[in-house]
Design a protein around this motif. Sequence first.
Motif, PDB file in Angstrom:
ATOM      1  N   LEU A 151      -8.977  -3.552  -3.242  1.00 15.87           N
ATOM      2  CA  LEU A 151      -7.733  -4.143  -3.723  1.00 15.87           C
ATOM      3  C   LEU A 151      -7.474  -5.474  -3.029  1.00 15.87           C
ATOM      4  O   LEU A 151      -7.080  -6.454  -3.675  1.00 15.87           O
ATOM      5  CB  LEU A 151      -6.585  -3.163  -3.462  1.00 15.87           C
ATOM      6  CG  LEU A 151      -5.210  -3.475  -3.987  1.00 15.87           C
ATOM      7  CD1 LEU A 151      -5.212  -3.542  -5.506  1.00 15.87           C
ATOM      8  CD2 LEU A 151      -4.236  -2.410  -3.530  1.00 15.87           C
ATOM      9  N   SER A 180      -8.225  -4.781  -9.869  1.00 16.38           N
ATOM     10  CA  SER A 180      -8.371  -3.429  -9.322  1.00 16.38           C
ATOM     11  C   SER A 180      -7.854  -2.379 -10.296  1.00 16.38           C
ATOM     12  O   SER A 180      -8.517  -1.364 -10.521  1.00 16.38           O
ATOM     13  CB  SER A 180      -7.627  -3.313  -7.991  1.00 16.38           C
ATOM     14  OG  SER A 180      -8.219  -4.142  -7.027  1.00 16.38           O
ATOM     15  N   ALA A 219      -4.473   1.476  -6.142  1.00 15.73           N
ATOM     16  CA  ALA A 219      -4.021   0.355  -6.970  1.00 15.73           C
ATOM     17  C   ALA A 219      -2.655   0.640  -7.593  1.00 15.73           C
ATOM     18  O   ALA A 219      -1.795  -0.252  -7.644  1.00 15.73           O
ATOM     19  CB  ALA A 219      -5.054   0.062  -8.056  1.00 15.73           C
TER      20      ALA A 219
END
Length: 173
Positions: free
Chosen positions: A42, A50, A95
Amino acid sequence: VGLNSTFFLRELHFTLTTVGAAYKVVGFAATVVGLFTGGYLLSKLGLFRSLILFGIFQALTSFLFVALALLGKNYLMMLAAVTGEYLGMGLSTAALLAWLMSLCDHRYTATQFALFSALASVSRVLTGPISGYIVSAIGWPLFFVWGAVMAIPGLLVIWALKRSFKPLTNSAE
């Protein structure tokens, strides 16, 4: 885990011990690896990329269950499916949490985060009760294929919101 446990126990006839070990040991380890890997990636990929990549990865893990349904009782394939599923969940959770936190106003973070995370689970709550009927109607392999296909609308929404994603600190976005 609920419907997958039914798949492992009733359809493939794995033992409770095998299913429990797969989920509690392998699933936990894969989740932790997914969370840490997701957090690292990320920071390198940024939030939008992501969410898309981890979402695609998570959707593709459904095909490990398709393969298992077609192969039948196979311990290595079961472990691969559980590992893939939980690795994908760990990646996606990292995410999703970052995205939800980015949507929150710092003054109301706790309340907004609670509402957003509850909203994120609505589809699971709504589809869970009817999943057994769907499996009865179309069978396990097609059910898992549809599970992957059902990720497409969510990925399209993320794509449509691409311009609204704020860059994360130290990210490539």
